[in-house]
Design a protein around this motif. Structure first.
Motif, PDB file in Angstrom:
ATOM      1  N   VAL A  54      -4.840   3.051  -4.520  1.00 49.18           N
ATOM      2  CA  VAL A  54      -3.868   2.848  -4.003  1.00 49.18           C
ATOM      3  C   VAL A  54      -3.350   1.941  -5.637  1.00 49.18           C
ATOM      4  O   VAL A  54      -1.693   1.586  -4.985  1.00 49.18           O
ATOM      5  N   ARG A  68     -13.956   0.831  -0.776  1.00 48.72           N
ATOM      6  CA  ARG A  68     -13.644   1.311  -0.405  1.00 48.72           C
ATOM      7  C   ARG A  68     -12.466  -0.491  -0.825  1.00 48.72           C
ATOM      8  O   ARG A  68     -12.694  -1.997  -1.166  1.00 48.72           O
ATOM      9  N   ASN A 100     -10.308   4.701  -2.081  1.00 46.34           N
ATOM     10  CA  ASN A 100     -10.090   2.977  -3.047  1.00 46.34           C
ATOM     11  C   ASN A 100      -8.552   3.700  -4.331  1.00 46.34           C
ATOM     12  O   ASN A 100      -8.758   3.457  -5.388  1.00 46.34           O
ATOM     13  N   GLU A 104      -7.190   2.554   7.745  1.00 48.89           N
ATOM     14  CA  GLU A 104      -5.952   4.225   8.118  1.00 48.89           C
ATOM     15  C   GLU A 104      -6.314   4.902   7.309  1.00 48.89           C
ATOM     16  O   GLU A 104      -5.687   6.403   7.922  1.00 48.89           O
ATOM     17  N   TRP A 124      -7.528  -0.679   5.132  1.00 49.00           N
ATOM     18  CA  TRP A 124      -7.653   0.659   4.080  1.00 49.00           C
ATOM     19  C   TRP A 124      -8.303   1.443   4.764  1.00 49.00           C
ATOM     20  O   TRP A 124      -7.671   2.870   5.086  1.00 49.00           O
ATOM     21  N   GLY A 142      -1.389   3.704  -2.379  1.00 44.58           N
ATOM     22  CA  GLY A 142      -2.105   4.852  -2.161  1.00 44.58           C
ATOM     23  C   GLY A 142      -1.281   5.894  -0.389  1.00 44.58           C
ATOM     24  O   GLY A 142      -2.286   6.261  -0.309  1.00 44.58           O
ATOM     25  N   ARG A 143      -0.710   5.356   0.048  1.00 41.52           N
ATOM     26  CA  ARG A 143      -0.287   6.059   0.868  1.00 41.52           C
ATOM     27  C   ARG A 143       0.291   6.846   0.549  1.00 41.52           C
ATOM     28  O   ARG A 143       0.162   8.837   1.306  1.00 41.52           O
ATOM     29  N   LEU A 197       1.137  -0.740   0.271  1.00 40.96           N
ATOM     30  CA  LEU A 197       0.391  -0.068   0.014  1.00 40.96           C
ATOM     31  C   LEU A 197       1.000   1.129  -0.379  1.00 40.96           C
ATOM     32  O   LEU A 197       0.556   2.335   0.297  1.00 40.96           O
TER      33      LEU A 197
END
Length: 389
Positions: free
Chosen positions: A341, A172, A339, A180, A177, A142-143, A139
């Protein structure tokens, strides 16, 4: 298992469910699933999805969850008492693979007992699909994207009064996720983060839950009201009787904006706190809402415009710059938060298609969002509400 609590859903499911309990307890409905993303094979995941559903229907509300619901100012005690004995029943649900790699999913039964299926089912399908598509997903991408979005807003003083909420439970990437992202938004945006539509996370992390009504409510009123032409006003009046001025955001796109404004007269303009945009050009919609409130002797600066259609941070910032100071503003972001990522998000929906045996439909300002399996009824609906074909 994916769903750990029946609160893991959008607030507007409960606000609508309370209206159903008090006004339409005998209504029967049918929902259908659709995947709008081409070339997606969901059929191979049916057994895994069924396993998640078996766990879902075994859940009940815990006492702490009921106490949380009881503490929401607009939730009534008898409704919480009903939730205390509520369980989803698998007999109302059917899911089968199709020969083209899709799934045939339908929900059919009492509205009061089926309304809570939609959001957790979509969350299950999404997570099952993505955990098989991207095993041991990294991820990091995504982060990085999330940090860039937060920095875009947090670093600019022009957006100090911007308010963004999460509307992404059904879309999602995964349950973990979403949590987070929510915590990242809370810590990174501060007051600019308004909260979440997800009741479970709102309870667990002290966030503000958001939600009023969804399309299914106004669609059902096509069959439940005294006559079709008055179904939109019937829905708004019933909502107002239930909530007595609270939860005053009207959904504007079940019949398109022209038809909404014809029904949203001076009475509703003054009664409701604002309106939500969910299809069509958001800039044009905002200008027309401001003009409509002004024409109906309401100060637009006292009204709230909620934008929730396919938003990303760039569009949110552009809308904020266009309308700030002219009206109150709120933004709900779904897919772009929950969503984003790397892999392409799924475009999946579960929509109501019948109520009490009669077809119901939505004719929005974005034609791709329309969903009705009865062409004759759709044509009649267009005629009744003066909607161009």
């Amino acid at each position: 298992m994916i769903i750990q609590s029946l609160l893991d859903t959008d607030l507007y499911k409960f606000t609508m469910m309370q209206v159903v309990l008090h006004h339409f307890p005998g209504a029967n409905v049918e929902y259908r699933f659709r995947c709008r993303t081409p070339g997606v094979n969901l059929a191979k995941h049916v057994d895994e999805i069924r396993g998640e559903i078996k766990h879902l229907v075994g859940l009940q509300f815990k006492e702490a969850e009921l106490q949380y619901m009881r503490g929401l100012r607009f939730i009534k005690s008898d409704f919480v008492d009903f939730l205390g004995i509520f369980r989803l029943n698998q007999k109302y649900l059917s899911i089968e693979p199709t020969v083209d790699g899709g799934i045939e999913l339908s929900i059919k039964g009492p509205w009061l007992h089926t309304i809570l299926f939609e959001i957790p089912l979509l969350a299950i399908i999404n997570e099952v699909y993505f955990r098989n598509l991207v095993a041991d997903a990294d991820l990091a991408e995504g982060r990085q994207r999330l940090r860039a979005k937060i920095d875009l807003v947090a670093s600019d003083a022009d957006f100090d009064n911007l308010r963004i909420a999460d509307y992404g439970t059904r879309r999602r990437f995964s349950r973990a996720w979403q949590e987070e992202v929510l915590l990242g938004l809370r810590d990174g945006l501060g007051d600019r983060f308004a909260g979440t539509s997800n009741v479970w996370y709102a309870m667990r992390h002290g966030l503000v839950p958001h939600g009023t009504m969804a399309h299914e409510y106004l669609q059902a009123c096509q069959a439940l009201g005294p006559r079709l032409r008055d179904s939109q006003t019937f829905a708004l009046e019933t909502w107002a009787r239930e909530y007595r001025g609270d939860l005053g955001i009207a959904l504007s796109d079940v019949y398109g904006l022209d038809a909404f404004l014809r029904d949203f007269d001076m009475f509703f303009c003054k009664l409701f706190d604002g309106a939500r945009h969910d299809s069509g050009d958001p800039f044009a919609w905002g200008e027309r809402m401001i003009e409509h409130w002004t024409r109906n002797r309401c100060d637009p600066r006292t009204k709230l415009m909620v934008f929730s259609d396919s938003l990303d941070f760039g569009l949110v910032m552009a809308l904020y710059q266009r309308f700030r100071g002219r009206t109150r503003l709120a933004f709900g972001i779904g897919t772009n938060l929950m969503n984003d990522v790397g892999p392409e998000p799924l475009q999946i929906v579960i929509k109501m298609v019948r109520c009490n045996g009669a077809p119901v439909a939505k004719i929005s300002d974005s034609p791709a969002k329309n969903m009705c399996d009865d062409a004759a009824y759709l044509a009649y609906l267009r005629q009744v509400f003066q909607i161009a074909g």
